[in-house]
Design a protein around this motif. Structure first.
Motif, PDB file in Angstrom:
ATOM      1  N   GLY A  93       0.691  -1.306   0.095  1.00  0.00           N
ATOM      2  CA  GLY A  93       0.052  -0.115  -0.347  1.00  0.00           C
ATOM      3  C   GLY A  93       0.758   1.371  -0.222  1.00  0.00           C
ATOM      4  O   GLY A  93       1.707   1.319   0.629  1.00  0.00           O
ATOM      5  N   PRO A 135      -3.293  -0.866  -2.715  1.00  0.00           N
ATOM      6  CA  PRO A 135      -4.368  -0.434  -2.480  1.00  0.00           C
ATOM      7  C   PRO A 135      -3.302   1.436  -1.309  1.00  0.00           C
ATOM      8  O   PRO A 135      -2.129   1.714  -1.672  1.00  0.00           O
ATOM      9  CB  PRO A 135      -4.273  -0.575  -1.188  1.00  0.00           C
ATOM     10  CG  PRO A 135      -4.169  -1.903  -1.891  1.00  0.00           C
ATOM     11  CD  PRO A 135      -2.863  -2.192  -2.177  1.00  0.00           C
ATOM     12  N   LEU A 178      -4.122   5.375  -0.067  1.00  0.00           N
ATOM     13  CA  LEU A 178      -4.787   6.510   1.482  1.00  0.00           C
ATOM     14  C   LEU A 178      -4.021   7.801   1.176  1.00  0.00           C
ATOM     15  O   LEU A 178      -3.030   7.583   1.182  1.00  0.00           O
ATOM     16  CB  LEU A 178      -4.424   5.888   2.641  1.00  0.00           C
ATOM     17  CG  LEU A 178      -4.378   6.631   3.741  1.00  0.00           C
ATOM     18  CD1 LEU A 178      -6.597   6.715   3.408  1.00  0.00           C
ATOM     19  CD2 LEU A 178      -4.350   6.439   5.492  1.00  0.00           C
ATOM     20  N   TYR A 227      -6.711  12.094  -5.848  1.00  0.00           N
ATOM     21  CA  TYR A 227      -7.582  10.735  -5.377  1.00  0.00           C
ATOM     22  C   TYR A 227      -8.942  10.415  -6.806  1.00  0.00           C
ATOM     23  O   TYR A 227      -8.402   9.097  -7.259  1.00  0.00           O
ATOM     24  CB  TYR A 227      -9.013  11.232  -4.692  1.00  0.00           C
ATOM     25  CG  TYR A 227      -9.973  10.266  -4.383  1.00  0.00           C
ATOM     26  CD1 TYR A 227      -9.472   9.167  -3.323  1.00  0.00           C
ATOM     27  CD2 TYR A 227     -11.347  10.512  -4.981  1.00  0.00           C
ATOM     28  CE1 TYR A 227     -10.040   8.508  -3.222  1.00  0.00           C
ATOM     29  CE2 TYR A 227     -12.795   9.202  -4.090  1.00  0.00           C
ATOM     30  CZ  TYR A 227     -11.761   8.294  -3.756  1.00  0.00           C
ATOM     31  OH  TYR A 227     -12.880   7.095  -3.712  1.00  0.00           O
ATOM     32  N   SER A 253      -6.133   2.239  -8.247  1.00  0.00           N
ATOM     33  CA  SER A 253      -5.673   1.863  -6.900  1.00  0.00           C
ATOM     34  C   SER A 253      -6.747  -0.021  -6.597  1.00  0.00           C
ATOM     35  O   SER A 253      -7.806   0.861  -6.867  1.00  0.00           O
ATOM     36  CB  SER A 253      -5.574   2.626  -5.986  1.00  0.00           C
ATOM     37  OG  SER A 253      -5.630   2.405  -4.367  1.00  0.00           O
ATOM     38  N   ALA A 254      -6.138  -0.859  -5.675  1.00  0.00           N
ATOM     39  CA  ALA A 254      -7.209  -1.869  -5.843  1.00  0.00           C
ATOM     40  C   ALA A 254      -8.044  -1.294  -3.552  1.00  0.00           C
ATOM     41  O   ALA A 254      -9.349  -1.845  -4.089  1.00  0.00           O
ATOM     42  CB  ALA A 254      -6.421  -3.103  -4.839  1.00  0.00           C
ATOM     43  N   ASP A 255      -7.396  -0.114  -4.191  1.00  0.00           N
ATOM     44  CA  ASP A 255      -8.615   0.666  -2.810  1.00  0.00           C
ATOM     45  C   ASP A 255      -7.441   2.021  -2.826  1.00  0.00           C
ATOM     46  O   ASP A 255      -7.321   2.392  -1.431  1.00  0.00           O
ATOM     47  CB  ASP A 255      -8.115  -0.763  -1.748  1.00  0.00           C
ATOM     48  CG  ASP A 255      -9.213   0.503  -0.390  1.00  0.00           C
ATOM     49  OD1 ASP A 255     -10.359   1.103  -0.756  1.00  0.00           O
ATOM     50  OD2 ASP A 255      -8.933  -0.205   0.727  1.00  0.00           O
ATOM     51  N   ARG A 256      -9.098   2.583  -3.142  1.00  0.00           N
ATOM     52  CA  ARG A 256      -8.367   4.235  -3.043  1.00  0.00           C
ATOM     53  C   ARG A 256      -8.808   4.976  -1.512  1.00  0.00           C
ATOM     54  O   ARG A 256     -10.180   4.757  -1.926  1.00  0.00           O
ATOM     55  CB  ARG A 256      -8.434   4.876  -3.869  1.00  0.00           C
ATOM     56  CG  ARG A 256      -9.795   5.040  -4.568  1.00  0.00           C
ATOM     57  CD  ARG A 256      -9.943   5.910  -6.265  1.00  0.00           C
ATOM     58  NE  ARG A 256     -10.936   5.448  -6.933  1.00  0.00           N
ATOM     59  CZ  ARG A 256     -11.765   7.038  -7.761  1.00  0.00           C
ATOM     60  NH1 ARG A 256     -10.652   7.685  -8.302  1.00  0.00           N
ATOM     61  NH2 ARG A 256     -13.182   6.674  -7.770  1.00  0.00           N
ATOM     62  N   GLN A 257      -8.506   5.903  -0.758  1.00  0.00           N
ATOM     63  CA  GLN A 257      -8.899   6.180   0.024  1.00  0.00           C
ATOM     64  C   GLN A 257      -9.147   8.256   0.149  1.00  0.00           C
ATOM     65  O   GLN A 257      -7.576   7.765  -0.056  1.00  0.00           O
ATOM     66  CB  GLN A 257      -8.707   5.267   1.710  1.00  0.00           C
ATOM     67  CG  GLN A 257      -9.414   4.098   1.711  1.00  0.00           C
ATOM     68  CD  GLN A 257     -10.218   3.201   2.560  1.00  0.00           C
ATOM     69  OE1 GLN A 257      -9.919   3.938   3.783  1.00  0.00           O
ATOM     70  NE2 GLN A 257      -9.367   1.870   2.600  1.00  0.00           N
ATOM     71  N   PHE A 271      -5.616   1.165   7.653  1.00  0.00           N
ATOM     72  CA  PHE A 271      -5.453   1.133   6.160  1.00  0.00           C
ATOM     73  C   PHE A 271      -4.422  -0.301   6.698  1.00  0.00           C
ATOM     74  O   PHE A 271      -3.990  -1.513   5.531  1.00  0.00           O
ATOM     75  CB  PHE A 271      -4.674   2.005   6.152  1.00  0.00           C
ATOM     76  CG  PHE A 271      -4.549   1.602   4.394  1.00  0.00           C
ATOM     77  CD1 PHE A 271      -6.091   1.775   3.443  1.00  0.00           C
ATOM     78  CD2 PHE A 271      -3.454   2.066   3.880  1.00  0.00           C
ATOM     79  CE1 PHE A 271      -5.136   2.235   1.957  1.00  0.00           C
ATOM     80  CE2 PHE A 271      -3.276   2.133   2.513  1.00  0.00           C
ATOM     81  CZ  PHE A 271      -4.057   2.273   1.762  1.00  0.00           C
ATOM     82  N   LYS A 322      -5.367  -3.516   7.451  1.00  0.00           N
ATOM     83  CA  LYS A 322      -7.078  -4.239   6.695  1.00  0.00           C
ATOM     84  C   LYS A 322      -5.544  -4.503   4.773  1.00  0.00           C
ATOM     85  O   LYS A 322      -6.469  -5.602   4.650  1.00  0.00           O
ATOM     86  CB  LYS A 322      -7.835  -2.777   5.780  1.00  0.00           C
ATOM     87  CG  LYS A 322      -8.244  -3.198   4.632  1.00  0.00           C
ATOM     88  CD  LYS A 322      -8.849  -1.915   4.013  1.00  0.00           C
ATOM     89  CE  LYS A 322     -10.251  -2.275   3.021  1.00  0.00           C
ATOM     90  NZ  LYS A 322     -10.793  -1.628   2.617  1.00  0.00           N
ATOM     91  N   HIS A 323      -5.094  -4.132   4.826  1.00  0.00           N
ATOM     92  CA  HIS A 323      -3.615  -4.598   3.705  1.00  0.00           C
ATOM     93  C   HIS A 323      -3.102  -5.623   3.903  1.00  0.00           C
ATOM     94  O   HIS A 323      -1.459  -5.836   3.129  1.00  0.00           O
ATOM     95  CB  HIS A 323      -3.953  -3.135   2.502  1.00  0.00           C
ATOM     96  CG  HIS A 323      -4.537  -2.964   1.822  1.00  0.00           C
ATOM     97  ND1 HIS A 323      -5.949  -3.476   1.516  1.00  0.00           N
ATOM     98  CD2 HIS A 323      -5.412  -1.481   2.415  1.00  0.00           C
ATOM     99  CE1 HIS A 323      -6.749  -2.662   0.998  1.00  0.00           C
ATOM    100  NE2 HIS A 323      -6.443  -1.299   1.450  1.00  0.00           N
TER     101      HIS A 323
END
Length: 268
Positions: A182, A202, A204, A223, A229-233, A262, A265-266
């Motif tokens: 990430g 991912p 963040l 953003y 991205s596998a998980d953009r926050q 974060f 989670k990853h």
């Protein structure tokens, strides 16, 4: 771009005080907490002059090997890395198969990132902090540090950076031969939308809504562009603090919690 409704939800969810909370100077938080108004007795029976109110008690400088006077050998393994005749000092703190490389802002130091490093170490992660030396292509230092952490047995490597360090982390992620777990950008105002077009890891972003150095519309544009991205926050906090100053501001705990959550989670 994020819609007005989505942005409002982000800002409302953050809560906390608005305005400009005063950040504790890096490396002085512990000293300030221990300072008292009592004068210390001297060996001769006289009293030393008390520390003026509001100022931290003077702390002795480390006598052994250290980095920037705040990271000592008892906190982790200090190492030296030489590239193109330039020596970079760093430290690997903690234990575990999950770790993070921290690249700091232009005027920052390793001391400023100890609040995050200590939080991650307490949660069983390893953290690599280093002095930045390559001012032309600083992402190359981040790449070398990520390789070092990976070679040390860390299976999931996260890249964390503040301001220009956030961009270093994004660029380094695309230069490494192994996938990073990430990328975390704190007040990444120098990151450009095109930097994240191909980013698959991912991602963040943490920023303050009134940070003039990292304009919110620019952070939002990044953003929006990170579609692969596998998980953009994106976490937007109230305030003006920039990069590591967020950690010691009024909403510092929210910033730290977001980053550690974060990572957790990853890491699975």
């Amino acid at each position: 771009m994020l819609g007005l409704g989505a942005l409002a939800m982000l800002l409302t969810a953050c809560g906390g005080n608005t305005g400009d909370p005063v950040a504790t100077p890096a490396g002085t938080a512990s000293a300030a907490a221990s300072a008292t108004g009592d004068a210390a007795a001297s060996p001769t029976g006289s009293t030393a002059s008390p520390t003026p109110a509001g100022l931290p008690s003077p702390q002795p400088s480390p006598t052994g090997e250290n980095i920037a006077g705040c990271v000592t050998a008892d906190m982790g393994k200090i190492f030296k890395y030489t590239r193109d005749g330039t020596v970079t000092k760093g430290v690997i703190m903690g234990k575990g198969k999950v770790g993070a490389v921290v690249s700091y802002e232009r005027r920052g130091t390793v001391c400023d990132w100890l609040p995050l490093a200590e939080r991650l170490v307490a949660e069983g992660r390893r953290v690599l902090l280093f002095d930045r030396n390559d001012v032309v292509n600083p992402e190359k230092d981040t790449v070398e540090m990520a390789r070092r952490l990976h070679d040390a047995g860390v299976e999931k490597v996260f890249l964390v950076g503040g301001s220009m360090g956030g961009r270093q982390s994004v660029l380094a992620a695309g230069m490494l031969k192994f996938p990073v777990a990430g990328v975390i950008s704190v007040s990444g105002g120098t990151t450009l939308p095109e930097d994240v077009t191909a980013l698959k890891a991912p991602f963040l972003q943490v920023t303050a809504d009134e940070d003039s150095t990292a304009p919110l519309d620019q952070v939002q544009a990044v953003y929006e562009e990170a579609k692969k991205s596998a998980d953009r926050q994106l976490l937007v906090l109230n305030g003006r603090e920039h990069a590591s100053a967020l950690f010691t501001a009024a909403q510092g705990d929210k910033a730290l919690q977001a980053i550690t959550a974060f990572v957790t989670k990853h890491s699975r």
